[in-house]
Write an enzyme that holds these catalytic residues in place. Structure first.
Site, short mmCIF file in Angstrom:
data_model
loop_
_atom_site.label_atom_id
_atom_site.label_comp_id
_atom_site.label_asym_id
_atom_site.label_seq_id
_atom_site.Cartn_x
_atom_site.Cartn_y
_atom_site.Cartn_z
N ARG A 294 41.90 43.49 31.61
CA ARG A 294 42.09 42.03 31.78
C ARG A 294 41.27 41.23 30.77
NH1 ARG A 294 46.60 43.53 33.50
NH2 ARG A 294 46.59 44.54 35.53
N ASP B 154 43.12 41.02 40.06
CA ASP B 154 43.47 40.67 38.68
C ASP B 154 43.55 39.16 38.45
OD1 ASP B 154 43.42 43.19 37.53
OD2 ASP B 154 45.42 43.67 38.31
N1 ARG Z 1 43.10 48.19 42.27
C1 ARG Z 1 42.92 48.21 40.85
C2 ARG Z 1 42.01 47.10 40.40
O1 ARG Z 1 41.89 46.12 41.08
C3 ARG Z 1 44.23 48.17 40.10
C4 ARG Z 1 45.02 46.90 40.18
C5 ARG Z 1 46.43 46.97 39.67
N2 ARG Z 1 47.15 48.00 40.33
C6 ARG Z 1 48.48 48.14 40.33
N3 ARG Z 1 48.97 49.22 40.84
N4 ARG Z 1 49.29 47.21 39.87
O2 ARG Z 1 41.42 47.20 39.36
#
Ligand code: ARG
Length: 401
Positions: free
Chosen positions: A95, A124
């Site tokens: 990110r 995210d």
């Molecule tokens: N849980 C993880 C994090 O917050 C991954 C997030 C995105 N996961 C996904 N399967 N789209 O860093």
């Protein structure tokens, strides 16, 4: 002048629809920003064309795979960062690099707002927006899925109605995020945390139950960074890719966890990070011989705190920066070779050597030639136990009254 919005664009259904959706809801022009962090799949050119076909006025595409490996994956490796002891921060570290490019694109194209496709339930959204607040404090943020009611059903209907150049029939029951550091899979059938992941979930790793012959690899490090594999010089990106392939073939780096999200929800995620887990294992073992005991003990705590900060969207924060300085200082002598066997889902270290090692054979040996003076141990133990012994004497005295 028409307002402009830069959108973090993946090329998938939701962000493709978001281009037109944001345009209709806000009247702004949308600039699609696609960043290659080693996720594989379609070329940046294909993604650019799709963005323009979906109504973006401009498309900014950037190959950030080396930047991501050097400036985001390597610090994670140096920290041996595993959130809650398991998760090598795959999505969390991608990110901030995307944020950097979003802010750069916003400046280049005169945008006032940044948009991303995250929901209102995950980490995210926090990572994107906290990053934007830090690097571009004047920029506003919107999230069409969260703020403009863009649901999956509406996205499909919108794409069909407008005839957008994007597939709407392919049904993937999972939410997937991937880059060169690893892959994350959630939702659907996995939300029942008693359900074991099925085979179709995995892509970076082969089933460890039926591995090919053991694969022995030697990884050379300089100051905490992998620089050669089996004697062949590699960049950090090449090291990660090579180990994704070799450790992945052996089923190394499959992780199934229920983790604590920043927003207070516990959620189940399946990760595959063969290269990352092989590298972290090797790096940790090299630290074991090159980092002094007290520094190493303290560093473990620092690494854990570092992982929490990064997980929680604080990549650009002052504390994270200070911890980076500490970690960097500990890496000065983390140079040498680690030999490990990749097999059946495991990366097992079985040899180490370093010109900056603290392992002293003459001190450690039980054979003749031992230089350790064992008579020093008695006095040391006497003093080491003194404080607890005095306290215990007091406890007995008080209990006797
Ligand atoms: N849980 C993880 C994090 O917050 C991954 C997030 C995105 N996961 C996904 N399967 N789209 O860093």
């Amino acid at each position: 002048m028409t307002e402009r919005i830069v959108l973090a664009y993946s090329g998938g259904l939701d962000t493709s629809v978001a281009i037109g959706w944001i345009g209709e809801a806000t009247g702004a022009e949308v600039i699609a920003v696609a960043v290659d962090v080693g996720q594989g799949g379609e070329s940046l050119e294909t993604i650019r064309q799709r963005a323009l076909g979906c109504g973006a006025v401009e498309a900014y595409v950037a190959d950030a795979s080396d930047e991501f490996a050097n400036e985001y994956c390597m610090p994670t490796l140096k920290a041996n960062a595993l959130y809650q002891g398991h998760y090598p921060l795959v999505s969390a570290i991608s990110r901030p690099v995307i944020v950097k490019h979003l802010v750069k694109a916003a400046r280049e194209f005169g945008a006032t707002t940044v948009a991303h496709g995250c929901t209102g339930k995950g980490n995210d959204q926090v990572r994107f927006e906290v990053g934007i607040q830090t690097l571009g404090p004047d920029l506003k943020c919107i999230a069409p899925v969260r703020d403009l009611a863009l649901t999956r059903d509406k996205a499909i209907a919108f794409a069909e109605e407008k005839g957008l150049p994007i597939e709407t029939t392919k049904k993937n029951p999972y939410s997937i995020d991937q880059n060169v550091w690893g892959r994350a899979v959630e939702t659907g059938y996995l939300e029942d945390i008693w359900n074991a992941p099925t085979k179709d979930i995995y892509d970076y790793t082969a089933t460890p139950e039926f591995p090919p012959a053991p694969d022995e690899v030697t990884i050379s490090f300089e100051a905490g960074v992998p620089v050669a594999i089996d004697g062949v010089r590699v960049t950090p990106l090449q090291a990660i890719k090579e180990l994704n392939r070799r450790a992945g073939a052996q089923g190394v780096g499959r992780i199934d966890v229920v983790e604590d999200r920043l927003v207070g929800i516990k959620s189940r995620e399946i990760y595959e990070a063969p290269g990352a887990m092989a590298l972290i294992t090797a790096h940790k073992h090299l630290e074991d011989i090159t980092v002094e005991r007290e520094q190493a003990r303290f560093k473990a705590t620092v690494g854990q705190r570092w992982a929490e900060l990064v997980y929680d969207g604080q990549w650009f924060s002052p504390l994270k920066r200070s911890l980076d300085a500490f970690i960097e200082d500990t890496q000065k002598y983390v140079s040498g070779d680690i030999r490990m066997t990749l097999h059946g889902g495991q990366a097992v270290v079985n040899g180490r050597r370093s010109g900056t090692s603290l392992y002293d054979f003459d001190l450690a040996t039980y054979d003749t030639g031992d230089t350790f003076d064992q008579s020093m141990a008695r006095g040391f133990i006497e003093l080491w136990g003194m404080s607890a012994k005095v306290a215990s004497g007091r406890d007995i005295r008080v209990a006797g009254k």
